[in-house]
Write a protein that holds these residues in place. Structure first.
Motif, PDB file in Angstrom:
ATOM      1  N   ASP A  12      58.345  53.852  33.137  1.00  0.00           N
ATOM      2  CA  ASP A  12      59.516  54.728  33.190  1.00  0.00           C
ATOM      3  C   ASP A  12      60.481  54.414  32.045  1.00  0.00           C
ATOM      4  N   ASP A  13      60.736  53.115  31.824  1.00  0.00           N
ATOM      5  CA  ASP A  13      61.665  52.710  30.759  1.00  0.00           C
ATOM      6  C   ASP A  13      61.161  53.145  29.385  1.00  0.00           C
ATOM      7  N   ARG A  14      59.843  52.958  29.143  1.00  0.00           N
ATOM      8  CA  ARG A  14      59.295  53.311  27.832  1.00  0.00           C
ATOM      9  C   ARG A  14      59.342  54.819  27.615  1.00  0.00           C
ATOM     10  N   ARG A  15      59.056  55.590  28.669  1.00  0.00           N
ATOM     11  CA  ARG A  15      59.137  57.036  28.535  1.00  0.00           C
ATOM     12  C   ARG A  15      60.565  57.455  28.200  1.00  0.00           C
ATOM     13  N   ASP A  16      61.539  56.871  28.926  1.00  0.00           N
ATOM     14  CA  ASP A  16      62.939  57.211  28.667  1.00  0.00           C
ATOM     15  C   ASP A  16      63.346  56.833  27.248  1.00  0.00           C
ATOM     16  N   GLN A  17      62.852  55.682  26.762  1.00  0.00           N
ATOM     17  CA  GLN A  17      63.188  55.258  25.402  1.00  0.00           C
ATOM     18  C   GLN A  17      62.593  56.207  24.369  1.00  0.00           C
ATOM     19  N   ARG A  18      61.354  56.648  24.603  1.00  0.00           N
ATOM     20  CA  ARG A  18      60.730  57.586  23.668  1.00  0.00           C
ATOM     21  C   ARG A  18      61.516  58.902  23.624  1.00  0.00           C
ATOM     22  N   LEU A  19      61.906  59.393  24.813  1.00  0.00           N
ATOM     23  CA  LEU A  19      62.684  60.626  24.857  1.00  0.00           C
ATOM     24  C   LEU A  19      64.015  60.469  24.116  1.00  0.00           C
ATOM     25  N   GLU A  20      64.672  59.335  24.376  1.00  0.00           N
ATOM     26  CA  GLU A  20      65.962  59.080  23.715  1.00  0.00           C
ATOM     27  C   GLU A  20      65.807  59.108  22.201  1.00  0.00           C
ATOM     28  N   ARG A  21      64.772  58.427  21.697  1.00  0.00           N
ATOM     29  CA  ARG A  21      64.588  58.350  20.244  1.00  0.00           C
ATOM     30  C   ARG A  21      64.331  59.732  19.641  1.00  0.00           C
ATOM     31  N   ILE A  22      63.431  60.502  20.282  1.00  0.00           N
ATOM     32  CA  ILE A  22      63.081  61.805  19.728  1.00  0.00           C
ATOM     33  C   ILE A  22      64.289  62.745  19.755  1.00  0.00           C
ATOM     34  N   ILE A  23      64.994  62.767  20.885  1.00  0.00           N
ATOM     35  CA  ILE A  23      66.136  63.683  21.030  1.00  0.00           C
ATOM     36  C   ILE A  23      67.275  63.275  20.095  1.00  0.00           C
ATOM     37  N   ASP A  24      67.593  61.978  20.064  1.00  0.00           N
ATOM     38  CA  ASP A  24      68.699  61.522  19.218  1.00  0.00           C
ATOM     39  C   ASP A  24      68.398  61.742  17.740  1.00  0.00           C
ATOM     40  N   THR A  25      67.157  61.473  17.331  1.00  0.00           N
ATOM     41  CA  THR A  25      66.786  61.662  15.925  1.00  0.00           C
ATOM     42  C   THR A  25      66.902  63.131  15.532  1.00  0.00           C
ATOM     43  N   PHE A  26      66.410  64.017  16.404  1.00  0.00           N
ATOM     44  CA  PHE A  26      66.479  65.447  16.094  1.00  0.00           C
ATOM     45  C   PHE A  26      67.938  65.917  16.018  1.00  0.00           C
ATOM     46  N   SER A  27      68.756  65.498  16.991  1.00  0.00           N
ATOM     47  CA  SER A  27      70.160  65.935  17.015  1.00  0.00           C
ATOM     48  C   SER A  27      70.911  65.441  15.789  1.00  0.00           C
ATOM     49  N   SER A  28      70.544  64.231  15.314  1.00  0.00           N
ATOM     50  CA  SER A  28      71.190  63.694  14.121  1.00  0.00           C
ATOM     51  C   SER A  28      70.740  64.412  12.857  1.00  0.00           C
ATOM     52  N   ASP A  29      69.442  64.753  12.789  1.00  0.00           N
ATOM     53  CA  ASP A  29      68.906  65.405  11.588  1.00  0.00           C
ATOM     54  C   ASP A  29      69.297  66.877  11.509  1.00  0.00           C
ATOM     55  N   TYR A  30      69.441  67.534  12.647  1.00  0.00           N
ATOM     56  CA  TYR A  30      69.733  68.975  12.665  1.00  0.00           C
ATOM     57  C   TYR A  30      70.943  69.238  13.577  1.00  0.00           C
ATOM     58  N   PRO A  31      72.132  68.827  13.152  1.00  0.00           N
ATOM     59  CA  PRO A  31      73.314  68.949  14.029  1.00  0.00           C
ATOM     60  C   PRO A  31      73.824  70.382  14.182  1.00  0.00           C
ATOM     61  N   SER A  32      73.535  71.257  13.226  1.00  0.00           N
ATOM     62  CA  SER A  32      74.133  72.590  13.269  1.00  0.00           C
ATOM     63  C   SER A  32      73.120  73.728  13.341  1.00  0.00           C
ATOM     64  N   GLY A  33      71.847  73.452  13.180  1.00  0.00           N
ATOM     65  CA  GLY A  33      70.865  74.515  13.265  1.00  0.00           C
ATOM     66  C   GLY A  33      69.529  74.108  12.681  1.00  0.00           C
ATOM     67  N   CYS A  34      68.478  74.854  13.074  1.00  0.00           N
ATOM     68  CA  CYS A  34      67.137  74.622  12.519  1.00  0.00           C
ATOM     69  C   CYS A  34      66.276  75.831  12.838  1.00  0.00           C
ATOM     70  N   THR A  35      65.085  75.889  12.245  1.00  0.00           N
ATOM     71  CA  THR A  35      64.171  76.996  12.519  1.00  0.00           C
ATOM     72  C   THR A  35      63.505  76.812  13.876  1.00  0.00           C
ATOM     73  N   ARG A  36      62.997  77.914  14.397  1.00  0.00           N
ATOM     74  CA  ARG A  36      62.281  77.852  15.675  1.00  0.00           C
ATOM     75  C   ARG A  36      61.021  76.997  15.559  1.00  0.00           C
ATOM     76  N   ASP A  37      60.400  77.044  14.398  1.00  0.00           N
ATOM     77  CA  ASP A  37      59.195  76.237  14.188  1.00  0.00           C
ATOM     78  C   ASP A  37      59.507  74.746  14.303  1.00  0.00           C
ATOM     79  N   ARG A  38      60.626  74.315  13.677  1.00  0.00           N
ATOM     80  CA  ARG A  38      61.014  72.912  13.745  1.00  0.00           C
ATOM     81  C   ARG A  38      61.353  72.517  15.173  1.00  0.00           C
TER      82      ARG A  38
END
Length: 779
Positions: free
Chosen positions: A680-706
């Motif tokens: 459970d902890d590892r799954r939550d950590q993976r989700l956190e990393r993916i979501i936080d990285t995406f939000s940081s890289d694309y704070p204002s918009g991105c394509t539907r493909d991305r």
């Protein structure tokens, strides 16, 4: 016929059993006599399923495999293999001898009838003891331990019943690609792509007929590819596609034509169906634990089918981009699957150091494959496997009785079998590898921390005993995955080292006694983690006294359970302590009886119900010295093993088995809980990393493909569990709400809402547990 024992004398590194010959009370057997007196064979017992042979370099491990092959086939017995360290080794006329190998076989009723009809003698217990003293000479030993040379007709009858022997080639890896021409049986195999590239380069440099003549040898070498090793690898790839995946030769001919005629649609269709067949019949994801979604696939090139690997991310990799160990694991797996085992007789599989290219996890996966090969769950057959190894990871720690340790003596002693090696569960690794492997922390994927070495020996030994008695594996510890770590007063700190530093933490549980030291350890664990947080929760700390309060173990009257030794009935404890007195102190049996059950039980009240304290004081009163816990644990296991063959179990043994079965099952359940928490902890950590990285890289918009690609990464990151299903349902909802499947180059609409819903994915599991998802947002 099943191989029970292998007998070896004067073969390569094996001379004779010098230890048995030096034993004062040993009985010389007539069939082991020579002109130079009694020279007993070295005897290696073979398990009915899997036997692991370990030993140092040059100790004779491989020679044992060779001897088994000679016994079963009758081929390969040569004078040049006579033991050179033997006093009988000679080069003189009339003095040159052959080595001798043999085996004891267990027989079925039909096999016994066949041998009786042929007049072939058997031992008194009904087994067949067969020897091969010279080429084309077969000898059986009768019930009086005398040799009887068989006639040619008798020898043929025995050979017809012999188990089939099969050697797995541990030096061949699965190839990067397979020639389509070879698969289609249409023309000779062309050289590989590297050689063909060199061929074009060579042809480009040739401008005259004379230059062609001068380059003829180089041209032929580049066109053909007759290297033996590569040919074996190509055959392995062919077996995978044609024997395992069951793809018809005509399909490859059609593929060859489609590639030549540039019919890409047909090529893609054929390749897709081939990959479906590979996935359906190979099922490698069942065995390769490092990636449960692993797939082996093929991709077409002009003249080859290239093997590729698709992992859980959906990405394809070539073999050169993945580990060498994976190629060899697949090679072993393919060899075992493609091999045609005889239906009418059992088989003996021989393997020489299959661990050479495999990681620790890969070796553990291979162990499971070998278990399946010996006793497949989809067939009634039972075969034998004998392999030699240097690696502790290729030893099944749940089955220490399978280990055979060989050791080479000095001068003319030759290779010996270390007969008492499995009395201590960890001893085989020490003896053969020279290191305390598997007794240190963090080797296994999970760790069970205990207070002392005695707890380690006792739990490991009882766990193995319960498995052999038929206890379901789910109710025991898997010692191939779990390392029992004796920590003593250092448990809190060792637990911190195991869990307090890395992002990916091993699952850990703790077993402590119900005394002051145990309570102190629990308090330290609560305070001793990173930033003052507990290293593990209270639900992963098992206190023996608290467990006993709910489990109600069956113990001696007057005993209060606080430590594992309290689970041992007094009759068994005294029997083990007497063995300790005989083995360690050198007392005879009569003197050892000075320690009595009454002397122990009479002290229980004064010792606050502690079985160990009462036993220790009684032992000191009887023998004027204290008893060691670790030594007592070892002698206890030896006593239990010694009593296994009796018609009934000695008093106190059934209760002991029941008590430890209950404790070990509780420990196994606790470790399962620890694994679930870590997952459970590892799954939550993976989700956190993916979501936080995406939000940081694309704070204002991105394509539907991305955005769709990120959701795909999230789907791949979650486990195949109920929690993972909840997250994947959430990503499907986001795809639908924001129309990510259409117009991929268009920007995501309502982007702030998209980021909010993306961030909420990490909370879906908790909301589901609270019932919020089923009630709806308006509830």
């Amino acid at each position: 016929m099943r191989v029970r024992k292998v007998w070896i004398r004067f073969y390569k590194s094996f001379n004779f059993d010098y230890e048995l010959k030096a034993t004062p009370r040993a009985t010389p057997l007539p069939w082991q006599q020579t002109d130079d007196g009694w020279m007993p064979h070295v005897c290696i017992p073979i398990e009915p399923d899997i036997t692991a042979v370990v030993g140092a370099n040059e100790s004779g491990k491989t020679h044992l495999l060779d001897a088994i092959k000679i016994v079963l086939t009758g081929k390969g017995l040569l004078q040049r293999d006579f033991c050179r360290s033997s006093s009988l080794f000679s080069v003189e006329h009339g003095s040159r001898l052959f080595p001798e190998v043999g085996a004891t076989f267990g027989l079925g009723a039909d096999e016994t009838n066949v041998l009786d009809e042929q007049g072939i003698p058997l031992l008194k217990n009904g087994d067949l003891l067969l020897l091969r003293p010279e080429p084309d000479v077969v000898v059986a030993v009768n019930g009086d331990h005398e040799r009887v040379t068989l006639t040619d007709e008798q020898a043929d009858a025995v050979q017809a019943l012999m188990p089939h022997v099969h050697e797995l080639n541990t030096d061949i890896a699965l190839p990067d690609s397979v020639s389509i021409a070879r698969l289609a049986n249409n023309g000779g195999p062309l050289a590989g792509r590297k050689k063909r590239s060199a061929l074009w380069t060579l042809l480009g440099s040739v401008t005259t007929a004379d230059e062609v003549t001068k380059s003829a040898a180089d041209l032929v070498a580049l066109v053909t590819d007759d290297e033996a090793q590569q040919s074996k690898e190509q055959q392995l790839g062919t077996d995978l596609l044609m024997k395992i995946a069951r793809i018809e030769e005509s399909s490859f001919k059609e593929l060859q034509s489609a590639i030549a005629e540039e019919r890409e649609g047909l090529v893609n269709g054929l390749i897709q169906e081939m990959n479906n067949s590979i996935a359906r019949h190979l099922n490698v994801s069942r065995w390769w634990s490092q990636d449960p979604e692993f797939q082996l696939r093929v991709s077409p090139r002009e003249h080859e089918l290239v093997f590729t690997i698709r992992d859980r991310t959906g990405t394809d990799y070539s073999f050169t981009e993945r580990s060498r160990g994976l190629r060899y694991f697949l090679s072993y797996y393919v060899q075992l699957l493609s091999h045609d085992r005889p239906d009418s007789k059992p088989e003996v599989l021989l393997m020489d150091e299959p661990d050479a290219y495999l990681s620790a996890s890969g070796q553990q996966d291979l162990l499971r494959v070998l278990e399946y090969h010996a006793r497949p769950d989809d067939a009634d057959r039972e075969d034998q496997v004998v392999y030699v190894t240097h690696s502790p990871f290729l030893i099944n720690r749940n089955a220490g009785h399978r280990v055979r340790v060989v050791d080479k003596g000095t001068r003319d002693e030759g290779t010996r079998h270390v007969k008492d090696v499995t009395r201590n569960h960890y001893e085989p690794l020490r003896t053969s590898l020279g290191a305390f492997v598997a007794e240190t922390a963090f080797i296994g994927g999970d760790n069970l921390f205990v207070e002392g070495i005695a707890d380690q020996v006792l739990l490991a030994g009882m766990n193995m005993r319960l498995l052999r008695a038929g206890t379901p594996p789910s109710q025991c510890l898997d010692l191939n995955q779990v390392t029992i770590v004796p920590g003593g007063s250092n448990i809190p700190y060792m637990l911190y080292l195991a869990r307090g530093r890395d992002q990916v933490k091993p699952a850990c549980a703790v077993l402590v006694d119900g005394d002051t030291a145990g309570e102190t350890a629990r308090k330290q664990i609560r305070k001793g983690g990173a930033h003052g947080k507990p290293t593990v929760g209270d639900d992963l700390i098992v206190v023996v006294s608290e467990w006993a309060a709910s489990a109600n173990p069956e113990v001696t009257t007057g005993v209060t359970v606080r430590e594992p030794e309290d689970l041992i009935q007094v009759a068994v404890a005294v029997a083990a302590a007497r063995r300790y007195a005989r083995a360690f102190l050198g007392h005879d049996e009569e003197t050892a009886k000075k320690l009595t059950e009454d002397s122990v039980t009479s002290r229980l009240a004064d010792k606050d119900g502690s079985m160990w304290d009462a036993l220790d004081e009684s032992f000191e009163a009887a023998f004027d010295t204290r008893i060691g816990k670790a030594g007592f644990a070892k002698e206890l296991l030896a006593y239990l093993a010694e009593s296994e063959g009796g018609a009934s179990r000695p008093p106190g043994v059934p209760a002991l088995d029941k008590n430890f079965a209950s404790l070990i099952q509780h420990l196994a359940d606790t470790l399962n809980l620890a694994r679930e928490c870590e997952s459970d902890d590892r799954r939550d950590q993976r989700l956190e990393r993916i979501i936080d990285t995406f939000s940081s890289d694309y704070p204002s918009g991105c394509t539907r493909d991305r955005a769709a690609t990120t959701l795909k990464r999230i789907d791949a990151a979650v486990d195949d569990t109920t929690a993972g299903d909840i997250v994947q349902a959430g990503t499907a909802r986001i795809r639908r709400d924001f129309k990510l499947s259409t117009e991929p180059l268009k920007n995501v609409d309502r982007y702030p809402d998209f980021l909010e819903q993306l961030g909420n994915l990490r909370h879906l599991e908790r909301l589901n547990h609270q019932g919020a998802l089923s009630r709806g947002s308006g509830s």
